[in-house]
Design an enzyme around this catalytic site. Structure first.
Site, PDB file in Angstrom:
ATOM      1  N   GLY A 127     128.733  65.324 133.559  1.00 59.45           N
ATOM      2  CA  GLY A 127     129.807  65.387 132.566  1.00 59.45           C
ATOM      3  C   GLY A 127     130.803  66.483 132.906  1.00 59.45           C
ATOM      4  O   GLY A 127     132.021  66.292 132.826  1.00 59.45           O
TER       5      GLY A 127
ATOM      6  N   TYR B 200     113.114  55.597 129.922  1.00 59.47           N
ATOM      7  CA  TYR B 200     114.463  56.008 130.344  1.00 59.47           C
ATOM      8  C   TYR B 200     115.182  54.821 130.993  1.00 59.47           C
ATOM      9  O   TYR B 200     116.337  54.519 130.666  1.00 59.47           O
ATOM     10  CB  TYR B 200     114.339  57.178 131.328  1.00 59.47           C
ATOM     11  CG  TYR B 200     115.645  57.623 131.932  1.00 59.47           C
ATOM     12  CD1 TYR B 200     116.554  58.378 131.190  1.00 59.47           C
ATOM     13  CD2 TYR B 200     115.972  57.298 133.248  1.00 59.47           C
ATOM     14  CE1 TYR B 200     117.764  58.795 131.753  1.00 59.47           C
ATOM     15  CE2 TYR B 200     117.174  57.714 133.812  1.00 59.47           C
ATOM     16  CZ  TYR B 200     118.063  58.458 133.064  1.00 59.47           C
ATOM     17  OH  TYR B 200     119.260  58.862 133.610  1.00 59.47           O
TER      18      TYR B 200
ATOM     19  N   SER C  98     122.517  54.224 134.831  1.00 59.39           N
ATOM     20  CA  SER C  98     121.678  54.808 135.889  1.00 59.39           C
ATOM     21  C   SER C  98     121.137  53.690 136.770  1.00 59.39           C
ATOM     22  O   SER C  98     120.881  52.577 136.283  1.00 59.39           O
ATOM     23  CB  SER C  98     120.491  55.554 135.269  1.00 59.39           C
ATOM     24  OG  SER C  98     119.532  55.868 136.267  1.00 59.39           O
TER      25      SER C  98
ATOM     26  N   THR D 178     131.517  63.199 126.592  1.00 63.10           N
ATOM     27  CA  THR D 178     130.380  63.726 125.829  1.00 63.10           C
ATOM     28  C   THR D 178     129.370  64.310 126.819  1.00 63.10           C
ATOM     29  O   THR D 178     129.202  63.790 127.929  1.00 63.10           O
ATOM     30  CB  THR D 178     129.706  62.634 124.963  1.00 63.10           C
ATOM     31  OG1 THR D 178     129.146  61.640 125.821  1.00 63.10           O
ATOM     32  CG2 THR D 178     130.690  62.012 123.985  1.00 63.10           C
ATOM     33  N   GLY D 179     128.725  65.407 126.410  1.00 60.58           N
ATOM     34  CA  GLY D 179     127.818  66.072 127.351  1.00 60.58           C
ATOM     35  C   GLY D 179     128.587  66.574 128.558  1.00 60.58           C
ATOM     36  O   GLY D 179     128.134  66.451 129.696  1.00 60.58           O
ATOM     37  N   GLY D 180     129.740  67.169 128.289  1.00 57.05           N
ATOM     38  CA  GLY D 180     130.603  67.604 129.399  1.00 57.05           C
ATOM     39  C   GLY D 180     130.393  69.042 129.817  1.00 57.05           C
ATOM     40  O   GLY D 180     131.214  69.605 130.540  1.00 57.05           O
ATOM     41  N   THR D 181     129.282  69.640 129.389  1.00 53.17           N
ATOM     42  CA  THR D 181     129.112  71.076 129.650  1.00 53.17           C
ATOM     43  C   THR D 181     128.390  71.381 130.961  1.00 53.17           C
ATOM     44  O   THR D 181     128.523  72.479 131.493  1.00 53.17           O
ATOM     45  CB  THR D 181     128.345  71.751 128.496  1.00 53.17           C
ATOM     46  OG1 THR D 181     127.041  71.172 128.411  1.00 53.17           O
ATOM     47  CG2 THR D 181     129.079  71.576 127.177  1.00 53.17           C
TER      48      THR D 181
ATOM     49  N   GLY E 294     126.360  69.433 134.720  1.00 51.52           N
ATOM     50  CA  GLY E 294     126.042  68.241 135.512  1.00 51.52           C
ATOM     51  C   GLY E 294     127.192  67.259 135.678  1.00 51.52           C
ATOM     52  O   GLY E 294     128.340  67.629 135.947  1.00 51.52           O
TER      53      GLY E 294
HETATM   54  N1  NAP Z   1     121.694  63.454 137.501  1.00 49.70           N
HETATM   55  C1  NAP Z   1     121.277  62.254 137.870  1.00 49.70           C
HETATM   56  O1  NAP Z   1     120.626  62.092 138.917  1.00 49.70           O
HETATM   57  C2  NAP Z   1     121.592  61.072 136.998  1.00 49.70           C
HETATM   58  C3  NAP Z   1     121.389  59.802 137.547  1.00 49.70           C
HETATM   59  C4  NAP Z   1     121.683  58.702 136.776  1.00 49.70           C
HETATM   60  C5  NAP Z   1     122.190  58.863 135.500  1.00 49.70           C
HETATM   61  N2  NAP Z   1     122.361  60.105 134.983  1.00 49.70           N
HETATM   62  C6  NAP Z   1     122.916  60.209 133.624  1.00 49.70           C
HETATM   63  O2  NAP Z   1     124.019  61.077 133.645  1.00 49.70           O
HETATM   64  C7  NAP Z   1     124.164  61.708 132.366  1.00 49.70           C
HETATM   65  C8  NAP Z   1     124.277  63.200 132.559  1.00 49.70           C
HETATM   66  O3  NAP Z   1     123.113  63.662 133.210  1.00 49.70           O
HETATM   67  P1  NAP Z   1     123.060  65.062 133.980  1.00 49.70           P
HETATM   68  O4  NAP Z   1     122.132  64.877 135.115  1.00 49.70           O
HETATM   69  O5  NAP Z   1     124.426  65.541 134.220  1.00 49.70           O
HETATM   70  O6  NAP Z   1     122.301  65.950 132.884  1.00 49.70           O
HETATM   71  P2  NAP Z   1     122.526  67.461 132.369  1.00 49.70           P
HETATM   72  O7  NAP Z   1     122.968  68.354 133.456  1.00 49.70           O
HETATM   73  O8  NAP Z   1     121.277  67.770 131.612  1.00 49.70           O
HETATM   74  O9  NAP Z   1     123.729  67.323 131.331  1.00 49.70           O
HETATM   75  C9  NAP Z   1     123.559  66.660 130.097  1.00 49.70           C
HETATM   76  C10 NAP Z   1     124.727  66.989 129.209  1.00 49.70           C
HETATM   77  O10 NAP Z   1     124.602  66.256 127.982  1.00 49.70           O
HETATM   78  C11 NAP Z   1     124.556  67.177 126.895  1.00 49.70           C
HETATM   79  N3  NAP Z   1     123.719  66.581 125.864  1.00 49.70           N
HETATM   80  C12 NAP Z   1     122.407  66.256 125.915  1.00 49.70           C
HETATM   81  N4  NAP Z   1     122.025  65.717 124.743  1.00 49.70           N
HETATM   82  C13 NAP Z   1     123.126  65.705 123.949  1.00 49.70           C
HETATM   83  C14 NAP Z   1     123.388  65.277 122.631  1.00 49.70           C
HETATM   84  N5  NAP Z   1     122.428  64.770 121.843  1.00 49.70           N
HETATM   85  N6  NAP Z   1     124.640  65.388 122.139  1.00 49.70           N
HETATM   86  C15 NAP Z   1     125.633  65.903 122.904  1.00 49.70           C
HETATM   87  N7  NAP Z   1     125.458  66.335 124.152  1.00 49.70           N
HETATM   88  C16 NAP Z   1     124.205  66.223 124.663  1.00 49.70           C
HETATM   89  C17 NAP Z   1     124.045  68.488 127.488  1.00 49.70           C
HETATM   90  O11 NAP Z   1     124.401  69.614 126.722  1.00 49.70           O
HETATM   91  P3  NAP Z   1     123.465  70.136 125.477  1.00 49.70           P
HETATM   92  O12 NAP Z   1     122.044  70.063 125.958  1.00 49.70           O
HETATM   93  O13 NAP Z   1     123.949  71.518 125.207  1.00 49.70           O
HETATM   94  O14 NAP Z   1     123.751  69.216 124.343  1.00 49.70           O
HETATM   95  C18 NAP Z   1     124.805  68.464 128.803  1.00 49.70           C
HETATM   96  O15 NAP Z   1     126.164  68.788 128.590  1.00 49.70           O
HETATM   97  C19 NAP Z   1     122.967  61.252 131.543  1.00 49.70           C
HETATM   98  O16 NAP Z   1     123.347  60.155 130.734  1.00 49.70           O
HETATM   99  C20 NAP Z   1     121.969  60.817 132.610  1.00 49.70           C
HETATM  100  O17 NAP Z   1     121.039  59.906 132.120  1.00 49.70           O
HETATM  101  C21 NAP Z   1     122.080  61.219 135.699  1.00 49.70           C
END
Ligand code: NAP
Length: 257
Positions: A21, A152, A139, A14-17, A19
């Site tokens: 995912g 968060y 996280s 999920t959210g694989g588009t 970052g």
């Molecule tokens: N990057 C970090 O430093 C970090 C660190 C710890 C944990 N995380 C966790 O890793 C995960 C991914 O984060 P990321 O940094 O890769 O963020 P990102 O680049 O913003 O990617 C988020 C992804 O989730 C999708 N998304 C958001 N809300 C959604 C919804 N309601 N339904 C379906 N898809 C949804 C987005 O696409 P759409 O907006 O088009 O839906 C996108 O594909 C999150 O759970 C985040 O809390 C990230």
């Protein structure tokens, strides 16, 4: 040549588009899996699925909507009959001083990071095969006190707790449930969710790298590799854990004596 370790497995991210995912989807495909990705923005979804190639299928779905997630389950069931690997990754949040936190932000972070994860796992239960692997994206903030990230961080503590509870709830089906806690991994979300400019992201990454024993911030591949391990048979005796993938940031002092 060795057979890829996830050869023939069916996976959903999920959210694989973008970052983490997207990086996870890429690594699953490298290891032989057929991968479904979800996201809400159709254009971003189509672009990601095209980049991932023929082993990927995009399904537009909001993880906070039960009907959307049931439709995802039905689509996978119709195509393959079962699901082997689930990565409940969709989520996010941004820093806001406590005084400025709005009801809307609280609802939104609880909704995607907690309700969305619960609905995702619940909706996919009917298609997950016995012995499948579920990984939740948590996280390191879950056990830190980062300024402005209280809500968060609380949602990510909930995610870790969900993984432990579901390990027992799904014991009778031999489904393993774990979480991954990524450290600092600059992704698209730093821009469009946390509202940081490219320069701010680079400066932050450089500064924080000094506090990370590995000497750098993480990459989507670092997290994808951890996911591949947890989803693979090599992790067959690992369930209910939180795997911290942060270059040592939260466990080791990296400063100078
Ligand atoms: N990057 C970090 O430093 C970090 C660190 C710890 C944990 N995380 C966790 O890793 C995960 C991914 O984060 P990321 O940094 O890769 O963020 P990102 O680049 O913003 O990617 C988020 C992804 O989730 C999708 N998304 C958001 N809300 C959604 C919804 N309601 N339904 C379906 N898809 C949804 C987005 O696409 P759409 O907006 O088009 O839906 C996108 O594909 C999150 O759970 C985040 O809390 C990230």
């Amino acid at each position: 040549m060795n057979t890829p370790i996830l050869d023939g497995r069916i996976a959903l991210v999920t959210g694989g588009t973008t970052g983490l995912g997207f990086g996870a989807a890429q690594r699953l495909i490298d290891e032989g899996a057929t991968v479904y990705i979800t996201g809400r923005r159709k254009d971003v979804l189509d672009e990601a699925a095209a980049k991932l190639g023929p082993s990927a299928t995009g399904i537009q779905a909001d993880a906070t909507s039960k009907s959307d997630m049931l439709r995802v389950a039905d689509t996978i069931k119709a195509a393959h009959g079962h699901l082997d690997i689930l990565f409940a990754n969709a989520g996010g949040g941004h820093a806001t001083p406590l005084e400025e936190l709005t009801e809307q932000q609280i609802d939104s972070e609880l909704s995607i990071n907690v309700k969305g994860v619960v609905l995702t796992v619940q909706s996919l239960l009917g298609v997950l095969r016995d012995g499948a692997s579920i990984t939740l994206n948590a996280s390191i903030t879950a056990d830190m006190g980062l300024p402005g990230f209280a809500v968060y961080a609380a949602t990510k503590a909930a995610v870790r707790s969900l993984a432990r509870s579901w390990t027992t709830d799904l014991k009778h089906r031999r489904i393993r449930v774990n979480s991954i806690s990524p450290g600092v991994v600059p992704t698209e979300g730093y821009g469009h969710v946390q509202k940081m400019t490219d320069d701010q992201i680079s400066a932050y990454a450089e500064r924080v790298a000094e506090e990370i024993p590995a000497g750098r911030v993480g990459t989507a591949q670092d997290i994808g590799d951890a996911l591949v391990f947890l989803a693979s048979d090599s992790a067959r005796y690992i369930t209910g854990i939180d795997l911290v993938v942060d270059g040592g940031m939260t466990r080791v002092y990296a400063g100078k004596n």
